[in-house]
Design a protein around this motif. Structure first.
Motif, PDB file in Angstrom:
ATOM      1  N   MET A 163       0.836  -1.202   0.000  1.00  0.00           N
ATOM      2  CA  MET A 163       0.000   0.000   0.000  1.00  0.00           C
ATOM      3  C   MET A 163       0.873   1.255   0.000  1.00  0.00           C
ATOM      4  O   MET A 163       0.572   2.235  -0.703  1.00  0.00           O
ATOM      5  CB  MET A 163      -0.928  -0.008   1.211  1.00  0.00           C
ATOM      6  CG  MET A 163      -2.012   0.988   1.161  1.00  0.00           C
ATOM      7  SD  MET A 163      -3.226   0.507   2.395  1.00  0.00           S
ATOM      8  CE  MET A 163      -4.230   1.933   2.370  1.00  0.00           C
ATOM      9  N   GLN A 164       1.954   1.203   0.758  1.00  0.00           N
ATOM     10  CA  GLN A 164       2.868   2.347   0.792  1.00  0.00           C
ATOM     11  C   GLN A 164       3.485   2.566  -0.588  1.00  0.00           C
ATOM     12  O   GLN A 164       3.594   3.702  -1.059  1.00  0.00           O
ATOM     13  CB  GLN A 164       3.942   2.116   1.848  1.00  0.00           C
ATOM     14  CG  GLN A 164       4.746   3.351   2.158  1.00  0.00           C
ATOM     15  CD  GLN A 164       5.630   3.145   3.379  1.00  0.00           C
ATOM     16  OE1 GLN A 164       5.763   2.041   3.892  1.00  0.00           O
ATOM     17  NE2 GLN A 164       6.230   4.213   3.839  1.00  0.00           N
ATOM     18  N   LYS A 165       3.863   1.480  -1.252  1.00  0.00           N
ATOM     19  CA  LYS A 165       4.409   1.588  -2.605  1.00  0.00           C
ATOM     20  C   LYS A 165       3.378   2.187  -3.549  1.00  0.00           C
ATOM     21  O   LYS A 165       3.690   3.043  -4.381  1.00  0.00           O
ATOM     22  CB  LYS A 165       4.851   0.211  -3.117  1.00  0.00           C
ATOM     23  CG  LYS A 165       6.114  -0.311  -2.510  1.00  0.00           C
ATOM     24  CD  LYS A 165       6.449  -1.681  -3.084  1.00  0.00           C
ATOM     25  CE  LYS A 165       7.661  -2.296  -2.413  1.00  0.00           C
ATOM     26  NZ  LYS A 165       7.931  -3.650  -2.937  1.00  0.00           N
ATOM     27  N   LEU A 166       2.115   1.712  -3.402  1.00  0.00           N
ATOM     28  CA  LEU A 166       1.052   2.240  -4.264  1.00  0.00           C
ATOM     29  C   LEU A 166       0.797   3.724  -3.984  1.00  0.00           C
ATOM     30  O   LEU A 166       0.543   4.499  -4.918  1.00  0.00           O
ATOM     31  CB  LEU A 166      -0.236   1.423  -4.070  1.00  0.00           C
ATOM     32  CG  LEU A 166      -0.219   0.007  -4.648  1.00  0.00           C
ATOM     33  CD1 LEU A 166      -1.473  -0.765  -4.210  1.00  0.00           C
ATOM     34  CD2 LEU A 166      -0.113   0.023  -6.168  1.00  0.00           C
ATOM     35  N   GLN A 167       0.856   4.102  -2.719  1.00  0.00           N
ATOM     36  CA  GLN A 167       0.666   5.521  -2.381  1.00  0.00           C
ATOM     37  C   GLN A 167       1.786   6.371  -2.972  1.00  0.00           C
ATOM     38  O   GLN A 167       1.542   7.496  -3.453  1.00  0.00           O
ATOM     39  CB  GLN A 167       0.588   5.699  -0.858  1.00  0.00           C
ATOM     40  CG  GLN A 167      -0.728   5.251  -0.274  1.00  0.00           C
ATOM     41  CD  GLN A 167      -0.762   5.331   1.252  1.00  0.00           C
ATOM     42  OE1 GLN A 167       0.263   5.414   1.907  1.00  0.00           O
ATOM     43  NE2 GLN A 167      -1.974   5.294   1.789  1.00  0.00           N
ATOM     44  N   GLU A 168       3.015   5.842  -2.952  1.00  0.00           N
ATOM     45  CA  GLU A 168       4.135   6.573  -3.549  1.00  0.00           C
ATOM     46  C   GLU A 168       3.943   6.706  -5.059  1.00  0.00           C
ATOM     47  O   GLU A 168       4.194   7.762  -5.647  1.00  0.00           O
ATOM     48  CB  GLU A 168       5.458   5.875  -3.223  1.00  0.00           C
ATOM     49  CG  GLU A 168       5.875   6.012  -1.766  1.00  0.00           C
ATOM     50  CD  GLU A 168       7.078   5.149  -1.392  1.00  0.00           C
ATOM     51  OE1 GLU A 168       7.682   4.494  -2.284  1.00  0.00           O
ATOM     52  OE2 GLU A 168       7.402   5.120  -0.192  1.00  0.00           O
ATOM     53  N   LYS A 169       3.462   5.625  -5.728  1.00  0.00           N
ATOM     54  CA  LYS A 169       3.191   5.679  -7.165  1.00  0.00           C
ATOM     55  C   LYS A 169       2.093   6.696  -7.453  1.00  0.00           C
ATOM     56  O   LYS A 169       2.168   7.461  -8.420  1.00  0.00           O
ATOM     57  CB  LYS A 169       2.769   4.298  -7.689  1.00  0.00           C
ATOM     58  CG  LYS A 169       3.892   3.335  -7.902  1.00  0.00           C
ATOM     59  CD  LYS A 169       3.336   2.032  -8.514  1.00  0.00           C
ATOM     60  CE  LYS A 169       4.453   1.035  -8.746  1.00  0.00           C
ATOM     61  NZ  LYS A 169       3.938  -0.199  -9.350  1.00  0.00           N
ATOM     62  N   ARG A 170       1.063   6.668  -6.622  1.00  0.00           N
ATOM     63  CA  ARG A 170      -0.061   7.611  -6.792  1.00  0.00           C
ATOM     64  C   ARG A 170       0.434   9.049  -6.674  1.00  0.00           C
ATOM     65  O   ARG A 170       0.063   9.922  -7.477  1.00  0.00           O
ATOM     66  CB  ARG A 170      -1.125   7.320  -5.741  1.00  0.00           C
ATOM     67  CG  ARG A 170      -2.303   8.236  -5.805  1.00  0.00           C
ATOM     68  CD  ARG A 170      -3.289   7.874  -4.729  1.00  0.00           C
ATOM     69  NE  ARG A 170      -4.228   8.955  -4.547  1.00  0.00           N
ATOM     70  CZ  ARG A 170      -4.984   9.129  -3.510  1.00  0.00           C
ATOM     71  NH1 ARG A 170      -4.917   8.261  -2.509  1.00  0.00           N
ATOM     72  NH2 ARG A 170      -5.810  10.127  -3.421  1.00  0.00           N
ATOM     73  N   LYS A 171       1.276   9.270  -5.662  1.00  0.00           N
ATOM     74  CA  LYS A 171       1.812  10.621  -5.460  1.00  0.00           C
ATOM     75  C   LYS A 171       2.635  11.045  -6.668  1.00  0.00           C
ATOM     76  O   LYS A 171       2.519  12.193  -7.149  1.00  0.00           O
ATOM     77  CB  LYS A 171       2.661  10.657  -4.197  1.00  0.00           C
ATOM     78  CG  LYS A 171       3.119  12.028  -3.804  1.00  0.00           C
ATOM     79  CD  LYS A 171       3.858  11.978  -2.492  1.00  0.00           C
ATOM     80  CE  LYS A 171       4.342  13.366  -2.117  1.00  0.00           C
ATOM     81  NZ  LYS A 171       5.136  13.383  -0.906  1.00  0.00           N
ATOM     82  N   ALA A 172       3.447  10.107  -7.186  1.00  0.00           N
ATOM     83  CA  ALA A 172       4.248  10.410  -8.376  1.00  0.00           C
ATOM     84  C   ALA A 172       3.345  10.727  -9.559  1.00  0.00           C
ATOM     85  O   ALA A 172       3.608  11.663 -10.343  1.00  0.00           O
ATOM     86  CB  ALA A 172       5.173   9.244  -8.695  1.00  0.00           C
ATOM     87  N   LYS A 173       2.243   9.970  -9.716  1.00  0.00           N
ATOM     88  CA  LYS A 173       1.305  10.211 -10.810  1.00  0.00           C
ATOM     89  C   LYS A 173       0.627  11.568 -10.641  1.00  0.00           C
ATOM     90  O   LYS A 173       0.444  12.308 -11.638  1.00  0.00           O
ATOM     91  CB  LYS A 173       0.242   9.107 -10.894  1.00  0.00           C
ATOM     92  CG  LYS A 173       0.763   7.766 -11.358  1.00  0.00           C
ATOM     93  CD  LYS A 173       1.221   7.819 -12.782  1.00  0.00           C
ATOM     94  CE  LYS A 173       1.757   6.457 -13.198  1.00  0.00           C
ATOM     95  NZ  LYS A 173       2.399   6.515 -14.502  1.00  0.00           N
ATOM     96  N   GLU A 174       0.248  11.906  -9.412  1.00  0.00           N
ATOM     97  CA  GLU A 174      -0.396  13.196  -9.167  1.00  0.00           C
ATOM     98  C   GLU A 174       0.566  14.344  -9.514  1.00  0.00           C
ATOM     99  O   GLU A 174       0.147  15.349 -10.109  1.00  0.00           O
ATOM    100  CB  GLU A 174      -0.844  13.302  -7.702  1.00  0.00           C
ATOM    101  CG  GLU A 174      -2.081  12.485  -7.397  1.00  0.00           C
ATOM    102  CD  GLU A 174      -2.450  12.506  -5.903  1.00  0.00           C
ATOM    103  OE1 GLU A 174      -1.655  12.966  -5.064  1.00  0.00           O
ATOM    104  OE2 GLU A 174      -3.562  12.037  -5.588  1.00  0.00           O
TER     105      GLU A 174
END
Length: 193
Positions: A163-174
């Protein structure tokens, strides 16, 4: 008080001696003649413990007369062995030993032995063994539940990392989207100009 009396019985070809042990409240009426010299030793071990034993050996009437005395001695020794083993038995001993003791007690009882204390102790051991078995089952169930909990916790930890990895990816996408929107605004302005 105990006294020994020797009774003579004549047979067709020879005289036989029958030793009869008497207590004030007990007269032996056994279905055989005591000829074996070890009776005094056996009786001192078996007949006067607590509770006092007063076997009648009446089931031996159905056996061959020549075998009766030997079988009676065997029962006396069996009783003594059972009492001796009983003091060594523990709840972790195999259940077969306890069950065998109960079977022997039933046989001895038919010959007049008082086995209530023995039966009580053996049943107490069976109960303790049963409780110990239940306790072991509870411990096994607890260990199983703890293992399942550990597996779930490990899965949760793995999912947290994921989930932390996904949140980091999401932040990068944002951030990428924000950069692209900003660039889009510049491009739109340039196009309009």
């Amino acid at each position: 008080m105990r006294r020994l009396s020797v009774l003579k019985r004549s047979d067709k070809s020879r005289n036989q001696t029958n030793v009869v042990t008497t207590d004030s409240d007990y007269q032996q009426d056994w279905p055989f003649i005591k000829l074996c010299p070890i009776w005094t030793t056996i009786e001192s071990l078996v007949l006067h413990p607590t509770p006092p034993q007063k076997p009648h050996f009446s089931p031996l009437k159905k056996t061959n007369e020549l075998c009766r005395e030997g079988l009676a001695i065997a029962h006396m020794v069996t009783y003594w062995n059972l009492v001796q083993r009983l003091s060594d038995l523990k709840p972790n001993d195999p259940i077969d030993i306890i069950n065998n003791g109960l079977e022997v007690a039933v046989d001895l009882e038919t010959h007049g032995f008082d086995v209530e204390a023995i039966r009580g102790r053996l049943n107490e051991l069976l109960y303790s063994k049963s409780k110990a078995g239940q306790r072991k089952d509870t411990i096994k169930e607890l260990e199983k539940r703890n293992y399942e909990k550990l597996v779930i916790e490990k899965e949760m930890d793995r999912l947290k990392v994921e989930m932390q990895k996904l949140q980091e990816k999401r932040k990068a996408k944002e951030e990428e989207i924000m950069r692209l929107q900003s660039n889009s605004h510049i491009v739109s302005t340039e196009i309009n100009d």
